[in-house]
Design a protein around this motif. Structure first.
Motif, PDB file in Angstrom:
ATOM      1  N   PHE A  92       0.579  -1.274  -0.209  1.00 40.74           N
ATOM      2  CA  PHE A  92       0.503  -0.034  -0.375  1.00 40.74           C
ATOM      3  C   PHE A  92       0.004   0.851   0.068  1.00 40.74           C
ATOM      4  CE2 PHE A  92      -3.059  -3.160   1.583  1.00 40.74           C
ATOM      5  CZ  PHE A  92      -4.186  -2.840   1.017  1.00 40.74           C
ATOM      6  N   MET A  93       2.353   1.675   0.292  1.00 41.43           N
ATOM      7  CA  MET A  93       2.741   2.528   0.704  1.00 41.43           C
ATOM      8  C   MET A  93       3.741   2.847  -0.340  1.00 41.43           C
ATOM      9  SD  MET A  93       4.354   2.663   4.757  1.00 41.43           S
ATOM     10  CE  MET A  93       5.382   1.153   4.655  1.00 41.43           C
ATOM     11  N   ASN A  94       3.844   1.110  -1.462  1.00 43.58           N
ATOM     12  CA  ASN A  94       4.450   1.625  -2.164  1.00 43.58           C
ATOM     13  C   ASN A  94       4.240   1.929  -4.124  1.00 43.58           C
ATOM     14  OD1 ASN A  94       7.315   0.976  -1.140  1.00 43.58           O
ATOM     15  ND2 ASN A  94       6.952  -1.229  -1.620  1.00 43.58           N
ATOM     16  N   ASN A  95       2.291   1.940  -3.662  1.00 46.25           N
ATOM     17  CA  ASN A  95       1.236   1.655  -5.060  1.00 46.25           C
ATOM     18  C   ASN A  95       0.014   2.317  -4.791  1.00 46.25           C
ATOM     19  OD1 ASN A  95       1.988  -0.803  -6.563  1.00 46.25           O
ATOM     20  ND2 ASN A  95       2.231  -1.453  -4.743  1.00 46.25           N
ATOM     21  N   TYR A  96       0.004   3.478  -3.044  1.00 50.26           N
ATOM     22  CA  TYR A  96      -0.692   4.916  -3.555  1.00 50.26           C
ATOM     23  C   TYR A  96       0.065   5.859  -2.542  1.00 50.26           C
ATOM     24  CZ  TYR A  96      -4.514   0.754  -4.621  1.00 50.26           C
ATOM     25  OH  TYR A  96      -5.068  -0.034  -5.156  1.00 50.26           O
ATOM     26  N   GLY A  97       1.404   5.288  -2.735  1.00 51.62           N
ATOM     27  CA  GLY A  97       2.202   6.861  -1.743  1.00 51.62           C
ATOM     28  C   GLY A  97       1.276   7.511  -0.782  1.00 51.62           C
ATOM     29  N   ILE A  98       1.148   5.513   0.222  1.00 50.39           N
ATOM     30  CA  ILE A  98       0.021   6.601   1.828  1.00 50.39           C
ATOM     31  C   ILE A  98       1.370   6.190   2.985  1.00 50.39           C
ATOM     32  CG2 ILE A  98      -2.273   5.963   0.962  1.00 50.39           C
ATOM     33  CD1 ILE A  98      -1.862   3.246   3.098  1.00 50.39           C
ATOM     34  N   ALA A  99       1.079   6.733   4.328  1.00 46.66           N
ATOM     35  CA  ALA A  99       1.902   6.939   5.374  1.00 46.66           C
ATOM     36  C   ALA A  99       0.803   5.893   6.084  1.00 46.66           C
ATOM     37  CB  ALA A  99       2.813   8.120   5.940  1.00 46.66           C
ATOM     38  N   ILE A 100       1.330   5.230   7.139  1.00 47.67           N
ATOM     39  CA  ILE A 100       0.598   4.515   8.091  1.00 47.67           C
ATOM     40  C   ILE A 100       0.776   5.038   9.534  1.00 47.67           C
ATOM     41  CG2 ILE A 100       0.182   1.900   9.398  1.00 47.67           C
ATOM     42  CD1 ILE A 100       1.238   0.935   6.415  1.00 47.67           C
ATOM     43  N   ASP A 101      -0.583   5.717   9.694  1.00 51.15           N
ATOM     44  CA  ASP A 101      -0.228   6.178  11.297  1.00 51.15           C
ATOM     45  C   ASP A 101      -1.509   5.313  11.883  1.00 51.15           C
ATOM     46  OD1 ASP A 101      -2.450   7.412   9.642  1.00 51.15           O
ATOM     47  OD2 ASP A 101      -1.045   9.759  10.316  1.00 51.15           O
ATOM     48  N   THR A 102      -1.793   5.648  13.326  1.00 52.34           N
ATOM     49  CA  THR A 102      -3.278   5.819  13.440  1.00 52.34           C
ATOM     50  C   THR A 102      -4.051   5.800  12.975  1.00 52.34           C
ATOM     51  OG1 THR A 102      -1.898   6.061  15.714  1.00 52.34           O
ATOM     52  CG2 THR A 102      -4.673   5.539  16.464  1.00 52.34           C
ATOM     53  N   VAL A 103      -4.617   7.265  12.003  1.00 51.20           N
ATOM     54  CA  VAL A 103      -5.380   7.234  11.582  1.00 51.20           C
ATOM     55  C   VAL A 103      -6.203   5.928  10.430  1.00 51.20           C
ATOM     56  CG1 VAL A 103      -6.857   8.816   9.697  1.00 51.20           C
ATOM     57  CG2 VAL A 103      -5.806   9.281  11.834  1.00 51.20           C
ATOM     58  N   MET A 104      -4.901   5.548   9.953  1.00 47.94           N
ATOM     59  CA  MET A 104      -4.509   4.420   8.694  1.00 47.94           C
ATOM     60  C   MET A 104      -5.109   3.924   9.338  1.00 47.94           C
ATOM     61  SD  MET A 104      -4.395   4.019   5.430  1.00 47.94           S
ATOM     62  CE  MET A 104      -4.017   5.657   4.891  1.00 47.94           C
ATOM     63  N   ILE A 105      -4.847   2.735  10.346  1.00 44.01           N
ATOM     64  CA  ILE A 105      -5.345   1.420  11.166  1.00 44.01           C
ATOM     65  C   ILE A 105      -6.603   1.764  11.786  1.00 44.01           C
ATOM     66  CG2 ILE A 105      -4.728   0.209  12.996  1.00 44.01           C
ATOM     67  CD1 ILE A 105      -2.616  -0.218  10.835  1.00 44.01           C
ATOM     68  N   GLN A 106      -7.265   3.048  11.764  1.00 43.50           N
ATOM     69  CA  GLN A 106      -8.261   2.789  12.126  1.00 43.50           C
ATOM     70  C   GLN A 106      -9.372   2.842  11.293  1.00 43.50           C
ATOM     71  OE1 GLN A 106      -9.600   6.557  14.188  1.00 43.50           O
ATOM     72  NE2 GLN A 106     -11.939   6.624  14.349  1.00 43.50           N
ATOM     73  N   ASN A 107      -9.076   2.887   9.514  1.00 44.80           N
ATOM     74  CA  ASN A 107      -9.935   3.042   8.786  1.00 44.80           C
ATOM     75  C   ASN A 107      -9.549   1.610   8.419  1.00 44.80           C
ATOM     76  OD1 ASN A 107      -9.856   5.392   8.463  1.00 44.80           O
ATOM     77  ND2 ASN A 107      -8.077   5.936   7.394  1.00 44.80           N
ATOM     78  N   VAL A 108      -8.599   0.364   8.829  1.00 40.72           N
ATOM     79  CA  VAL A 108      -8.581  -0.397   7.950  1.00 40.72           C
ATOM     80  C   VAL A 108      -9.214  -1.289   9.467  1.00 40.72           C
ATOM     81  CG1 VAL A 108      -6.619  -2.790   8.265  1.00 40.72           C
ATOM     82  CG2 VAL A 108      -6.169  -0.656   7.597  1.00 40.72           C
ATOM     83  N   VAL A 109      -9.326  -1.018   9.926  1.00 42.72           N
ATOM     84  CA  VAL A 109      -9.944  -1.539  11.689  1.00 42.72           C
ATOM     85  C   VAL A 109     -11.919  -1.462  10.999  1.00 42.72           C
ATOM     86  CG1 VAL A 109     -10.999  -1.907  13.681  1.00 42.72           C
ATOM     87  CG2 VAL A 109      -8.444  -1.954  13.592  1.00 42.72           C
ATOM     88  N   GLU A 110     -11.907  -0.303  10.424  1.00 44.38           N
ATOM     89  CA  GLU A 110     -13.517  -0.115  10.294  1.00 44.38           C
ATOM     90  C   GLU A 110     -13.670  -0.527   9.297  1.00 44.38           C
ATOM     91  OE1 GLU A 110     -14.539   3.698  11.986  1.00 44.38           O
ATOM     92  OE2 GLU A 110     -13.565   3.557  13.678  1.00 44.38           O
ATOM     93  N   THR A 111     -13.094  -0.662   7.703  1.00 39.91           N
ATOM     94  CA  THR A 111     -13.416  -0.897   6.887  1.00 39.91           C
ATOM     95  C   THR A 111     -14.244  -2.007   6.831  1.00 39.91           C
ATOM     96  OG1 THR A 111     -11.720   0.056   6.077  1.00 39.91           O
ATOM     97  CG2 THR A 111     -12.697  -1.681   4.375  1.00 39.91           C
ATOM     98  N   ASN A 112     -15.244  -1.933   5.811  1.00 41.03           N
ATOM     99  CA  ASN A 112     -16.190  -2.912   5.986  1.00 41.03           C
ATOM    100  C   ASN A 112     -15.536  -3.794   4.870  1.00 41.03           C
ATOM    101  OD1 ASN A 112     -17.410  -1.478   3.164  1.00 41.03           O
ATOM    102  ND2 ASN A 112     -18.824   0.055   4.463  1.00 41.03           N
ATOM    103  N   PRO A 113     -16.841  -5.523   4.585  1.00 40.92           N
ATOM    104  CA  PRO A 113     -16.080  -6.154   3.787  1.00 40.92           C
ATOM    105  C   PRO A 113     -15.891  -5.382   1.878  1.00 40.92           C
ATOM    106  CG  PRO A 113     -17.544  -7.265   4.968  1.00 40.92           C
ATOM    107  CD  PRO A 113     -17.513  -5.720   5.050  1.00 40.92           C
ATOM    108  N   GLY A 114     -16.984  -4.234   2.317  1.00 36.43           N
ATOM    109  CA  GLY A 114     -17.273  -3.977   0.369  1.00 36.43           C
ATOM    110  C   GLY A 114     -16.020  -3.083   0.392  1.00 36.43           C
ATOM    111  N   GLU A 115     -15.754  -2.321   1.099  1.00 40.15           N
ATOM    112  CA  GLU A 115     -14.535  -1.371   0.523  1.00 40.15           C
ATOM    113  C   GLU A 115     -12.966  -2.300   0.301  1.00 40.15           C
ATOM    114  OE1 GLU A 115     -14.811   0.734   4.334  1.00 40.15           O
ATOM    115  OE2 GLU A 115     -15.745   2.697   3.134  1.00 40.15           O
ATOM    116  N   ALA A 116     -12.637  -3.397   1.139  1.00 42.48           N
ATOM    117  CA  ALA A 116     -11.556  -4.191   1.821  1.00 42.48           C
ATOM    118  C   ALA A 116     -11.463  -4.480   0.051  1.00 42.48           C
ATOM    119  CB  ALA A 116     -12.008  -5.387   2.864  1.00 42.48           C
ATOM    120  N   LYS A 117     -12.799  -5.863  -0.012  1.00 45.84           N
ATOM    121  CA  LYS A 117     -12.685  -5.565  -1.723  1.00 45.84           C
ATOM    122  C   LYS A 117     -12.396  -5.026  -2.661  1.00 45.84           C
ATOM    123  CE  LYS A 117     -15.556  -8.838  -4.832  1.00 45.84           C
ATOM    124  NZ  LYS A 117     -17.216  -9.080  -5.101  1.00 45.84           N
ATOM    125  N   ALA A 118     -12.948  -3.299  -2.492  1.00 50.30           N
ATOM    126  CA  ALA A 118     -12.212  -3.035  -3.053  1.00 50.30           C
ATOM    127  C   ALA A 118     -10.752  -2.740  -3.644  1.00 50.30           C
ATOM    128  CB  ALA A 118     -12.818  -1.606  -3.816  1.00 50.30           C
TER     129      ALA A 118
END
Length: 551
Positions: A92-118
């Motif tokens: 995800f960092m190499n392909n989307y240029g994102i950084a990983i912090d608490t907010v990003m992990i919160q997004n992962v935790v709260e992502t629904n199956p549809g978003e994860a599948k995408a």
């Protein structure tokens, strides 16, 4: 120690730790090295020396962490877990240029199956295979020699001490370069894999545990009542509040974007506020924050989950509330009011069993309006421009800009394709909002009607190698924090509220507005009297005429 056992080499636990730490530095931290290159101002030999120093620093730091778990029952399982998680993080960092912090992990935790599948792709599975599964299989195949407990413990202490000396020497040799880099931690430490996600997970878990220890939601605005003027109005208020998703203000033609992405809104008598900032760069932060009494500077995930918000206060004051969701969910904002997720498998021309277009939010809404007896607010949480599968967010007859990017591998698309597909989502949002206004126009004989649309955050489209959103706010580009906000009012609504439309129109391009204004502005529009209301944050207050003296 390296010994031959049959046909296989036997590694000592210390050597395995050193090799795995080196692999983390070289193979899993490409994003870190790229971020570092933009921060270092040294040239020539000094620059090369600093890079060597930084590599040694990371190697030694990872060695300390892995040595702490280098006991027989722990080492291989921990390395396996780190390899798999670090492979995903690297992808995800190499392909989307994102950084990983608490907010990003919160997004992962709260992502629904549809978003994860995408987010799934063959390339992701390739990363997991090459950097996760294969190294883990090799580690489990290799015999590892562990010293007896006491000698092993002494060895671990010595290894950690040596590694800490390397850390000290590396930093000390280039302290003047390290110091400013680590003072601006958002620019580097959120890229260092795996400490970025380990720290973020720990911090989020600690925060969630603290919330669970205090699960009582604190009431807010317990004194909330409608003013006498509101009760005396001949018609009830009906507001549709549209929470947009991932729309950036600079791609709205209403804000000067060269392409015509708002042809329908342009035909309407709307108010368009051009300088609005989001509370966060992700749905998990911005949605609860915009409905909270706390400004961005004082907002936290804990406060969002342990204090009532705007909708609770409106409901307490007698305003009928409902939340309809075509996105992930309301992130806790709607838990104490009536709410409904749009079923993806419903029989509707707007749903295909997996996704629903935002027009699905309007199905049956007139029947709900017909049953209203009081002032009402209807919140529509739209799917908007949610990535990375932008091409699923609009019907094909709205694909005006071509060619488009039809993959979630955004880096593999040309910039033209990516911008085209994103602009099509904005074009559909424009059409959807015009349908919302049309619905309100049908009801303005019975109600004083209004619509407020504001996006939760923006989106990066490959600028500086960054895609999607959720960048740490301190370093987030304007593309992720500058959001559109559009309002429409029925023919009598502003007059009934005592608000001068010409005054509002003059304020569209003045001053800096943000999600901080929403809580107080909506309370003001419904004329809710409560001690938590702040007129200074009500964007309509200065334009009130008859009501100003009584507020």
């Amino acid at each position: 120690m390296v010994a031959r056992q049959g046909r296989r080499f036997q590694l000592s636990s210390t050597r395995l730790v050193l090799l795995c730490s080196l692999a983390l530095v070289v193979l899993y931290n490409l994003a870190t090295w790229e971020a570092l290159a933009n921060l270092v101002t040294l040239e020539g030999v000094k620059r090369a020396g600093f890079y060597l120093s930084f590599g040694l620093f990371l190697w030694a730091a990872f060695t300390v962490l892995l040595t702490l778990v280098s006991f027989r029952p722990l080492l291989k399982p921990v390395i396996t877990l780190v390899a798999l998680c670090s492979a995903a993080a690297a992808y995800f960092m190499n392909n989307y240029g994102i950084a990983i912090d608490t907010v990003m992990i919160q997004n992962v935790v709260e992502t629904n199956p549809g978003e994860a599948k995408a987010l799934l792709s063959p390339k992701l599975f390739g990363y997991l295979l090459v950097l996760g599964v294969l190294p883990s299989a090799l580690i489990w195949w290799l015999p590892v020699h562990y010293r007896r407990f006491l000698p092993g413990l002494v060895n671990k202490v010595l290894v950690i001490a040596a590694a800490l000396l390397v850390v000290g020497a590396s930093v000390g040799a280039f302290y003047s370069t390290y110091a400013p880099i680590f003072r601006q931690e958002d620019k580097l430490t959120h890229f260092i894999n795996p400490t970025n996600y380990l720290y973020a997970v720990t911090k989020l878990a600690k925060s969630r545990y603290a919330v669970k220890q205090n699960v009582v939601v604190q009431p807010v605005g317990t004194d909330a009542v409608l003013t006498a003027q509101a009760k005396a109005q001949p018609k009830k208020n009906l507001m549709i509040f549209v929470v947009g998703e991932t729309a950036r203000a600079d791609h709205f033609s209403l804000n000067g974007y060269a392409r015509e992405t708002n042809p329908e809104l342009k035909k309407l008598d709307i108010l368009n506020f051009t300088r609005v900032s989001s509370c966060g760069t992700s749905t998990a932060v911005s949605v609860p924050c915009m409905f909270s009494m706390f400004p961005r500077s004082d907002y936290s995930d804990k406060k969002g989950k342990t204090y009532e918000g705007l909708l609770d206060i409106l409901q307490r004051a007698g305003v009928q509330t409902v939340w309809l969701d075509n996105n992930s969910d309301c992130k806790g904002t709607c838990l104490r009011i009536p709410h409904q997720d749009i079923p993806k498998d419903q029989k509707s021309p707007f749903c295909d069993g997996t996704n629903c277009l935002d027009e699905s939010l309007l199905v049956g809404l007139q029947a709900y309006i017909d049953g209203l007896k009081d002032n009402a607010i209807i919140v529509l949480h739209a799917d908007g421009s949610h990535g990375p599968e932008y091409y699923d967010r609009y019907p094909k007859d709205k694909e005006q800009f071509q060619p488009v990017c039809r993959t979630n591998q955004l880096g593999s698309c040309s910039h033209e394709e990516l911008v085209n597909v994103y602009d099509n989502t904005i074009l559909y949002t424009d059409f959807f909002l015009s349908k919302v206004v049309a619905l309100l126009k049908q009801n303005q004989d019975k109600y004083d009607t209004s619509m407020i649309y504001v996006s939760d955050h923006g989106e990066s489209l490959g600028e500086n190698g960054m895609y999607l959103h959720a960048a740490p706010y301190a370093i987030a580009p304007d593309a992720q924090t500058h959001v559109p906000m559009v309002m429409w009012f029925g023919q009598d609504t502003l007059a009934q509220e005592g608000i001068d439309r010409a005054c509002l129109k003059a304020k569209q391009d003045e001053g800096d507005l943000s999600h901080d204004n929403i809580f107080h502005s909506v309370l003001g529009l419904f004329q809710v009297q409560t001690g938590v209301y702040q007129s200074g944050l009500d964007m309509f207050h200065d334009c009130r005429r008859a009501l100003t003296a009584s507020q």
